[in-house]
Motif scaffolding. Sequence first.
Motif, PDB file in Angstrom:
ATOM      1  N   MET A 213      22.770   2.350 -37.426  1.00  0.00           N
ATOM      2  CA  MET A 213      23.666   2.013 -36.322  1.00  0.00           C
ATOM      3  C   MET A 213      24.819   1.123 -36.780  1.00  0.00           C
ATOM      4  SD  MET A 213      22.962   3.443 -33.432  1.00  0.00           S
ATOM      5  CE  MET A 213      23.704   2.349 -32.222  1.00  0.00           C
ATOM      6  N   LYS A 214      24.592   0.275 -37.753  1.00  0.00           N
ATOM      7  CA  LYS A 214      25.686  -0.549 -38.263  1.00  0.00           C
ATOM      8  C   LYS A 214      26.755   0.336 -38.873  1.00  0.00           C
ATOM      9  CE  LYS A 214      27.064  -4.263 -41.334  1.00  0.00           C
ATOM     10  NZ  LYS A 214      26.744  -5.586 -41.874  1.00  0.00           N
TER      11      LYS A 214
ATOM     12  N   VAL B  90      20.981  10.978 -27.206  1.00  0.00           N
ATOM     13  CA  VAL B  90      20.113  11.787 -28.065  1.00  0.00           C
ATOM     14  C   VAL B  90      18.658  11.335 -27.918  1.00  0.00           C
ATOM     15  CG1 VAL B  90      19.598  12.450 -30.443  1.00  0.00           C
ATOM     16  CG2 VAL B  90      21.967  12.284 -29.685  1.00  0.00           C
ATOM     17  N   GLY B  91      18.438  10.028 -27.729  1.00  0.00           N
ATOM     18  CA  GLY B  91      17.086   9.528 -27.500  1.00  0.00           C
ATOM     19  C   GLY B  91      16.464  10.137 -26.253  1.00  0.00           C
ATOM     20  N   VAL B  92      17.256  10.248 -25.181  1.00  0.00           N
ATOM     21  CA  VAL B  92      16.774  10.891 -23.955  1.00  0.00           C
ATOM     22  C   VAL B  92      16.441  12.355 -24.230  1.00  0.00           C
ATOM     23  CG1 VAL B  92      17.421  11.630 -21.624  1.00  0.00           C
ATOM     24  CG2 VAL B  92      18.012   9.333 -22.418  1.00  0.00           C
TER      25      VAL B  92
ATOM     26  N   LEU C  54      33.802  11.209 -28.868  1.00  0.00           N
ATOM     27  CA  LEU C  54      32.847  12.175 -29.394  1.00  0.00           C
ATOM     28  C   LEU C  54      32.615  11.905 -30.879  1.00  0.00           C
ATOM     29  CD1 LEU C  54      34.102  15.484 -27.735  1.00  0.00           C
ATOM     30  CD2 LEU C  54      32.077  14.146 -27.120  1.00  0.00           C
ATOM     31  N   PRO C  55      31.360  12.054 -31.337  1.00  0.00           N
ATOM     32  CA  PRO C  55      31.096  11.832 -32.764  1.00  0.00           C
ATOM     33  C   PRO C  55      31.719  12.930 -33.615  1.00  0.00           C
ATOM     34  CG  PRO C  55      29.144  12.703 -31.680  1.00  0.00           C
ATOM     35  CD  PRO C  55      30.149  12.419 -30.598  1.00  0.00           C
TER      36      PRO C  55
ATOM     37  N   LEU D 267      21.388  11.526 -34.913  1.00  0.00           N
ATOM     38  CA  LEU D 267      20.029  12.041 -34.700  1.00  0.00           C
ATOM     39  C   LEU D 267      18.992  11.131 -35.354  1.00  0.00           C
ATOM     40  CD1 LEU D 267      20.646  15.865 -35.277  1.00  0.00           C
ATOM     41  CD2 LEU D 267      20.002  14.767 -33.119  1.00  0.00           C
ATOM     42  N   LEU D 268      19.293  10.659 -36.565  1.00  0.00           N
ATOM     43  CA  LEU D 268      18.360   9.771 -37.266  1.00  0.00           C
ATOM     44  C   LEU D 268      18.197   8.460 -36.515  1.00  0.00           C
ATOM     45  CD1 LEU D 268      16.591   9.111 -39.694  1.00  0.00           C
ATOM     46  CD2 LEU D 268      18.651   8.361 -40.918  1.00  0.00           C
ATOM     47  N   ALA D 269      19.301   7.881 -36.041  1.00  0.00           N
ATOM     48  CA  ALA D 269      19.230   6.620 -35.296  1.00  0.00           C
ATOM     49  C   ALA D 269      18.415   6.787 -34.019  1.00  0.00           C
ATOM     50  CB  ALA D 269      20.642   6.122 -34.968  1.00  0.00           C
ATOM     51  N   ALA D 270      18.631   7.906 -33.307  1.00  0.00           N
ATOM     52  CA  ALA D 270      17.890   8.143 -32.071  1.00  0.00           C
ATOM     53  C   ALA D 270      16.412   8.327 -32.351  1.00  0.00           C
ATOM     54  CB  ALA D 270      18.457   9.369 -31.357  1.00  0.00           C
TER      55      ALA D 270
END
Length: 297
Positions: free
Chosen positions: A28-29, A47-49, A207-208, A217-220
Amino acid sequence: MKPAAATHAAFAVAATGIAVYSAMDTVMKGLSIASGAYAAVLWRSLVGVALLAPVFVARRTRWPGRRALRLHVLRGSTGGASVLLFFWGLARVPMAQGVALTFLAPLIALFLAGLALGERIRRTAIAGSLVASLGVLIIAAGQVQAHASDAVVAGSIAILAASLIYAVSLVLLRQQAQAADPIEVALFTSLVLSGWMLLAAPWFGTLPQPGQLPAVLLAAALGSVSAVALAWAYARAEAQSLATTEYTAFIWSALFGWLVFGERVSPYTVGGALFIIAGCLYAVRRPAPAPQTEAAL
């Protein structure tokens, strides 16, 4: 499972959750530096949701009741504000220093819990807060000695504010974890945070870039795993038994900060962190029971 074994298992799971969360902080940093903290937190939450909702539906879990929903909204709101401030600050300060400042949260939570429950705040809590405050001053002295930029100072202030709000979130987590299962806790925390973030998305959201999608995706995924692990642990052991797992984040943040961003940990940061940790541990220490007298026997 015996009470002691259950506490040990909860401690191990909580410590693992903190390690996973530290890895998520690192990802996230990088996203916050590249696209801003607001966009990074928004993407991770959405993405977590998307990751947790199918699991929640597949388990055919009953929709949470009014009390659980209220706790979800409260913790999602406070946790969201804390996360946004934290990652905004973390994009401007070394990871180890930023995480060290968050160690004030358990100590603040001790005072908040005492006030909320009407309990008398012990002298050890007051003494511990003074020791921890000295640790913050040591870290600040390190910034002065290093001629820290305005951005670093602003980042440190933002993280201190995040710690205050996170302390409220910690008080709510224990209640939330007892009212709902870990998957529900993780899902609705992300859901509430996403809802609040989307309100301001037309003004602050972006937008990313395609190349950032794997990191999002990895962070989520890391955030979801950590949230489930911590909810599972806090549902099975008292918060005071698990509070010390928070301090292992300093080791992970120093390691990841060095490996990924080439950050060096200053002696001031190490010394300040030790004072903060010592103050927090002393604050939660319970007085030894008075020895029994012959009359009592």
